[in-house]
Design an enzyme around this catalytic site. Structure first.
Site, short mmCIF file in Angstrom:
data_model
loop_
_atom_site.label_atom_id
_atom_site.label_comp_id
_atom_site.label_asym_id
_atom_site.label_seq_id
_atom_site.Cartn_x
_atom_site.Cartn_y
_atom_site.Cartn_z
N HIS A 175 0.79 -1.24 0.00
CA HIS A 175 0.00 0.00 0.00
C HIS A 175 0.82 1.28 0.00
CE1 HIS A 175 0.90 -0.18 4.32
NE2 HIS A 175 0.79 1.13 4.27
C1 UD1 Z 1 -1.96 5.91 4.92
C2 UD1 Z 1 -0.68 6.48 5.53
C3 UD1 Z 1 0.38 5.41 5.59
C4 UD1 Z 1 -0.12 4.19 6.31
C5 UD1 Z 1 -1.41 3.71 5.67
C6 UD1 Z 1 -1.96 2.57 6.47
C7 UD1 Z 1 -0.30 8.86 5.06
C8 UD1 Z 1 0.51 9.83 4.28
N1 UD1 Z 1 -0.16 7.57 4.71
O1 UD1 Z 1 -1.68 5.56 3.59
O2 UD1 Z 1 1.50 5.91 6.31
O3 UD1 Z 1 0.84 3.17 6.22
O4 UD1 Z 1 -2.37 4.78 5.66
O5 UD1 Z 1 -2.81 1.76 5.73
O6 UD1 Z 1 -1.01 9.25 5.94
N2 UD1 Z 1 -8.82 4.80 0.32
C9 UD1 Z 1 -10.03 4.19 0.18
N3 UD1 Z 1 -10.66 3.77 1.32
C10 UD1 Z 1 -10.16 3.95 2.55
C11 UD1 Z 1 -8.93 4.58 2.68
C12 UD1 Z 1 -8.27 5.01 1.55
O7 UD1 Z 1 -10.52 4.01 -0.91
O8 UD1 Z 1 -10.80 3.53 3.53
C13 UD1 Z 1 -8.12 5.24 -0.91
C14 UD1 Z 1 -8.48 6.65 -1.30
O9 UD1 Z 1 -8.50 6.73 -2.69
C15 UD1 Z 1 -7.28 7.45 -0.84
C16 UD1 Z 1 -6.15 6.46 -1.03
O10 UD1 Z 1 -6.72 5.21 -0.71
O11 UD1 Z 1 -7.11 8.64 -1.57
C17 UD1 Z 1 -4.97 6.71 -0.11
O12 UD1 Z 1 -5.42 6.78 1.23
P1 UD1 Z 1 -4.64 7.67 2.30
O13 UD1 Z 1 -5.30 7.58 3.61
O14 UD1 Z 1 -4.41 9.03 1.76
O15 UD1 Z 1 -3.23 7.00 2.37
P2 UD1 Z 1 -2.84 5.47 2.54
O16 UD1 Z 1 -2.22 5.04 1.29
O17 UD1 Z 1 -3.97 4.70 3.08
N1 UDP Z 2 -3.85 -5.53 8.69
C1 UDP Z 2 -5.18 -5.91 8.80
N2 UDP Z 2 -5.80 -6.37 7.68
C2 UDP Z 2 -5.18 -6.51 6.49
C3 UDP Z 2 -3.83 -6.11 6.40
C4 UDP Z 2 -3.20 -5.60 7.51
O1 UDP Z 2 -5.76 -5.84 9.88
O2 UDP Z 2 -5.80 -6.94 5.52
C5 UDP Z 2 -3.19 -5.04 9.89
C6 UDP Z 2 -1.85 -5.65 10.17
O3 UDP Z 2 -1.99 -6.91 10.78
C7 UDP Z 2 -1.21 -4.60 11.04
C8 UDP Z 2 -1.76 -3.29 10.48
O4 UDP Z 2 -2.91 -3.66 9.72
O5 UDP Z 2 -1.64 -4.74 12.37
C9 UDP Z 2 -0.77 -2.60 9.60
O6 UDP Z 2 -1.37 -1.52 8.97
P1 UDP Z 2 -0.98 -1.02 7.53
O7 UDP Z 2 -0.23 -2.06 6.81
O8 UDP Z 2 -2.22 -0.49 6.90
O9 UDP Z 2 -0.08 0.28 7.82
P2 UDP Z 2 1.43 0.48 8.24
O10 UDP Z 2 1.72 -0.41 9.39
O11 UDP Z 2 2.29 0.23 7.07
O12 UDP Z 2 1.49 1.93 8.61
#
Ligand code: UD1
Ligand code: UDP
Length: 375
Positions: free
Chosen positions: A208
């Site tokens: 992601h």
């Molecule tokens: C964010 C965090 C990242 C973290 C991740 C965890 C920032 C800069 N990044 O990344 O550090 O590791 O969350 O998962 O804050 N979207 C959906 N549904 C959702 C959420 C997101 O469709 O419920 C889509 C939207 O198009 C959105 C894109 O994902 O624009 C990116 O989401 P965003 O929250 O901006 O960043 P993440 O990539 O999720």
């Molecule tokens: N996780 C989850 N469901 C999934 C994938 C990940 O619950 O399908 C959990 C994972 O076990 C961990 C957390 O999400 O506890 C990690 O979050 P994510 O990878 O979104 O963000 P990051 O840790 O990179 O910031």
């Protein structure tokens, strides 16, 4: 102490779930969810599963670019914090919600407590690195998970208010892992997803990070997953919705034997890691969890802020970037297909995780006012 905690993304809901029971025993918590993640599979479902309190304020701010998203969070948080007048604001990790919570509080003169302080990938192209650096420099309490994080803070001149508390996510993993050891749990997941998921006979993947959503990166990691997937050992890819949208927009299809599943709940994620032959991920959280569970992990990045997980000989994780030959070689060395079912069975049977005690240390430290700390 009267606290406002700010969360917004999946990993922050998970961290808050590890802390909240103790925090609420000793403090008054006002719980704010920015709504950065908004799909049920990324956010809503975790409240019920992890027993999180309903947010006192759900800001509903998701989507948009970084400036737009962070700006809207600041606009919403400032009046909320002015009205709530907490003695401290607690922020978690390194997302835009972390940055907005820390900045809004600091501008109002409210002390900030940063959980997961001091982590550095030393790659400022990552939005998370910028968020961490700013949050750390604005914080009065810096809750560092590791000695390396404490050392990083010292290099930047931050020594006051630093507490090495261990990894908060380990507290939750230890609470849940005993429940996912039983192979019957995996069988139930397989039945629910209607997929042939058997102990040690699959690879679990998540992707992601923003840098893995460019067309070049997506072409590379989809090819990498295709190179490690076989009919007898498919990849189950729990796909973040943002990555899914990016793949679709670029018209990139996943190779054979790479099977997309929805983002899963927390205990399913732990179970799929524990019972997999190996994990492939660019997630910070999954990287650490797979290390605690003892599962081989190929990290689809060139750097990591969790340096302990890739500490060299004997460590369970390795940075492979997006290079398919390296990935195939490392996977063969760490989880040879002929042995991986046996390895996974033994690993699950032997698992006994002990929490880090981070939640208790954080909750206790928050009973000391920043003035008493000399900050
Ligand atoms: C964010 C965090 C990242 C973290 C991740 C965890 C920032 C800069 N990044 O990344 O550090 O590791 O969350 O998962 O804050 N979207 C959906 N549904 C959702 C959420 C997101 O469709 O419920 C889509 C939207 O198009 C959105 C894109 O994902 O624009 C990116 O989401 P965003 O929250 O901006 O960043 P993440 O990539 O999720
Ligand atoms: N996780 C989850 N469901 C999934 C994938 C990940 O619950 O399908 C959990 C994972 O076990 C961990 C957390 O999400 O506890 C990690 O979050 P994510 O990878 O979104 O963000 P990051 O840790 O990179 O910031």
């Amino acid at each position: 102490m009267r606290l406002v905690s700010v969360v917004g993304t999946r990993p922050q809901l998970i961290k808050a779930a590890a802390l909240q029971p103790l925090l609420r025993r000793h403090h008054e918590e006002i719980f704010v969810d920015t709504g950065q993640h908004y799909d049920d599979a990324m956010a809503g479902n975790f409240f019920g599963e992890l027993g999180l309190a309903r947010p006192d304020h759900a800001l509903g701010i998701g989507g948009g670019g970084h400036g737009d998203q962070t700006g809207r969070m600041l606009i919403a948080l400032e009046p909320l914090l002015e009205a709530a007048r907490p003695e401290a604001v607690v922020v978690f990790g390194d997302t835009n919600s972390t940055l907005a919570g820390a900045l809004a509080a600091a501008k109002l003169g409210i002390p900030v407590a940063h959980i997961e302080a001091g982590l550095r990938s030393f790659d400022r192209r990552m939005p998370e690195e910028l968020n961490r650096v700013v949050a750390d420099h604005l914080s009065r309490w810096l809750f560092a998970p590791t000695p390396a994080a404490v050392a990083n803070l010292a290099i930047e001149g931050i020594t006051a208010g630093v507490f090495e508390v261990g990894d908060l996510m380990l507290d939750l993993a230890a609470r849940v892992s005993a429940d996912v050891k039983d192979p019957a749990v995996l069988a139930a997941i397989a039945a629910r997803l209607n997929l042939p998921i058997a102990t040690g006979r699959f690879l679990f993947a998540t992707v992601h990070r923003a840098e893995n959503r460019s067309i070049a990166a997506m072409t590379a990691w989809t090819s990498l997953l295709g190179a490690v997937a076989t009919p007898d050992r498919p990849v189950f890819l729990a796909l973040h919705p943002g990555t899914k949208t990016a793949l679709q927009a670029a018209g990139i299809a996943l190779p054979r034997n790479v099977i997309v599943i929805e983002p899963q709940g927390y205990s399913t994620s732990l179970a799929l890691q524990l019972h997999a032959a190996a994990v492939l991920t660019d997630s910070g959280g999954v990287q650490r969890e797979s290390a605690w569970l003892g599962v081989p992990c190929l990290v689809l990045r060139d750097t990591t802020e969790w340096v302990e997980t890739v500490g060299g000989h004997g460590s369970s994780a390795v940075l492979v970037g997006l290079d398919r030959e390296t990935a195939v070689r490392e996977l063969d060395a760490r989880a040879p297909q002929a042995r991986s079912a046996q390895q996974a069975t033994e690993r699950a049977a032997a698992l006994h995780l002990v929490g880090a005690g981070a939640a208790a240390r954080i909750s206790n430290a928050l009973q000391t006012s920043p003035r008493e700390m000399g900050a």
